[in-house]
Design an enzyme around this catalytic site. Structure first.
Site, short mmCIF file in Angstrom:
data_model
loop_
_atom_site.label_atom_id
_atom_site.label_comp_id
_atom_site.label_asym_id
_atom_site.label_seq_id
_atom_site.Cartn_x
_atom_site.Cartn_y
_atom_site.Cartn_z
N TRP A 130 0.78 -1.11 -0.07
CA TRP A 130 -0.05 -0.01 0.13
C TRP A 130 0.81 1.11 0.08
CZ3 TRP A 130 -2.16 2.44 4.99
CH2 TRP A 130 -3.08 3.58 4.42
N LYS A 246 -12.91 -0.69 6.84
CA LYS A 246 -13.88 -1.22 5.87
C LYS A 246 -14.61 -2.32 6.44
CE LYS A 246 -9.90 0.25 3.82
NZ LYS A 246 -9.53 1.08 2.53
#
Ligand code: LMR
Length: 393
Positions: A130, A246
């Protein structure tokens, strides 16, 4: 003194989010930033979150400070979510959890803590990883080294290359692993591979640091944590950064947790006191709201079931989309890896020029690296997206 500063480009993921928002085309499709979308293309508030918020609003009696560790109820619930209800590590007092502003807050506080432990700490990150891992960890002064993770031709884990590179790590080096749903590749380690990495980490005296940002969105809450739990059961020390962005859909509430695992309860108490002092000198205390929602949900049987059912539904839907997407792309090549990968992301393996054409000609947004957020698709737009990609290939 500000006049010497040069303007900086935005983070590519956030820049793409803005460009998408500014695009007036009604049929544009956002497969950029990692946000779950439902069949209607919306990111609604989860039902359990709604209900927890209603209860909080009614029952909340104070806005007084929470303290640097945040809410103990949230921290205990997160420990059980990550390690499982039966974890002997929790029972033996070898773990502590602090509530953080999102997974980013956890990553950065972990990095600051590691620098305190050992000023010349090296952290090994996967290639690719990421993009924000690099400034979050490097910005705290840690040295970043990379281990190869993905075979660029097959877009699958190159496990031998990974192990070979980690053989070059020195005792005390930190290894950052993605707990599940690898971002950006979607290519996860198998349980056998977790076991092999664990053996290497033990043999070389490395410190594992697991980023768990998508628990419940790969194969399920417990399945997604299986590798992490094996690792935690074998090593004396470990760090875990967890995010509720999430799996609780709490993106903007900035809700996360940092877990320390130490060799003994006494060591853990001292280490935690140091971590709390690091937090105090950065943001003093975490924001309360998101964590209060999670604590309310995880502490109530009915709400927990409501949340888990909705999360399971999201997880199954992503798996369905992965299969449908791979099938729809099949005439243009073998995209079966998309169906085998997990979580929100996969690479399409197309060039930046092809990515640009998809955006400009079709209003389809994905990262320049060709990372697509599969969870941004739905059955309505999927055929059109797949057709545009087939055309471009
Ligand atoms: C992503 O990778 O798209 C997400 O984790 C969102 C972010 O902050 O980059």
């Amino acid at each position: 003194m500000f006049e010497a500063l040069k303007p900086l480009p935005q983070d590519p993921i956030l820049q793409l989010m803005q460009t998408f928002r500014d695009d007036p085309r009604p049929d544009k499709v956002d497969l950029g930033i990692g946000v779950y979308k439902n069949d209607a293309g919306a990111t609604p508030i989860m039902a359990a979150v709604h209900e927890a918020e209603r209860r909080l609003l009614e029952g909340e009696t104070t806005k007084s400070y929470v303290g640097p560790a945040g809410s103990q109820g949230f921290n205990d619930a997160m420990a059980r979510l990550i390690l499982g209800n039966e974890s002997s590590l929790i029972r033996d007092g070898r773990t502590s959890v602090v509530q953080t502003p999102g997974g980013c807050g956890a990553l950065r506080m972990a990095a600051e803590f590691l620098r305190l432990c050992q000023p010349d700490t090296t952290v090994w990150v996967s290639t690719p990883t990421w993009a924000n891992h690099l400034p979050l960890l490097g910005g705290a002064g840690l040295t970043i080294r990379e281990y190869p993770y993905l075979n660029q031709n097959t877009l699958q884990v190159d496990f031998n290359a990974m192990l070979e590179a980690l053989e070059g790590a020195r005792a005390g080096d930190v290894v950052l692993l993605h707990g599940c749903c690898h971002n950006p590749s979607g290519a996860d380690l198998t349980l056998d591979q977790w076991q092999a990495v664990t053996t290497l980490i033990q043999r070389k005296g490395l410190l594992p640091f697991v980023d768990m940002a998508y628990q419940g969105l790969g194969d399920g809450l417990d399945q997604d944590a299986a590798g992490l739990r094996h690792l935690a059961s074998q090593v004396p020390e470990m760090l875990v950064a967890a995010s509720c962005s999430k799996n609780f859909g709490l993106y903007r509430e900035r809700t996360g947790a940092l877990m320390l695992i130490s060799a003994t309860a006494t060591i853990n108490a001292a280490a935690t006191s140091q971590l709390l002092s690091v937090i105090r000198s950065h943001y003093s205390m975490p924001p309360a709201h998101g964590a209060a929602i999670v604590e309310t949900i995880l502490g109530d049987e009915g709400l927990r079931k409501l949340w888990q059912d909705e999360l399971d539904g999201m997880c199954k839907r992503i798996l369905h989309l992965r299969h449908a997407f791979a099938d729809a792309l099949a005439p243009a090549g073998d995209f079966g890896f998309i169906a085998r990968q997990r979580g929100m992301f996969s690479f399409l393996g197309i060039t930046p020029e092809q990515v640009r054409r998809l955006r400009e000609e079709n209003g389809i947004y994905l990262l320049e690296s060709s990372r697509v957020n599969v969870a941004g698709l739905n059955d309505r737009v999927l055929p059109g997206v797949a057709k545009a990609i087939r055309n471009i290939l």
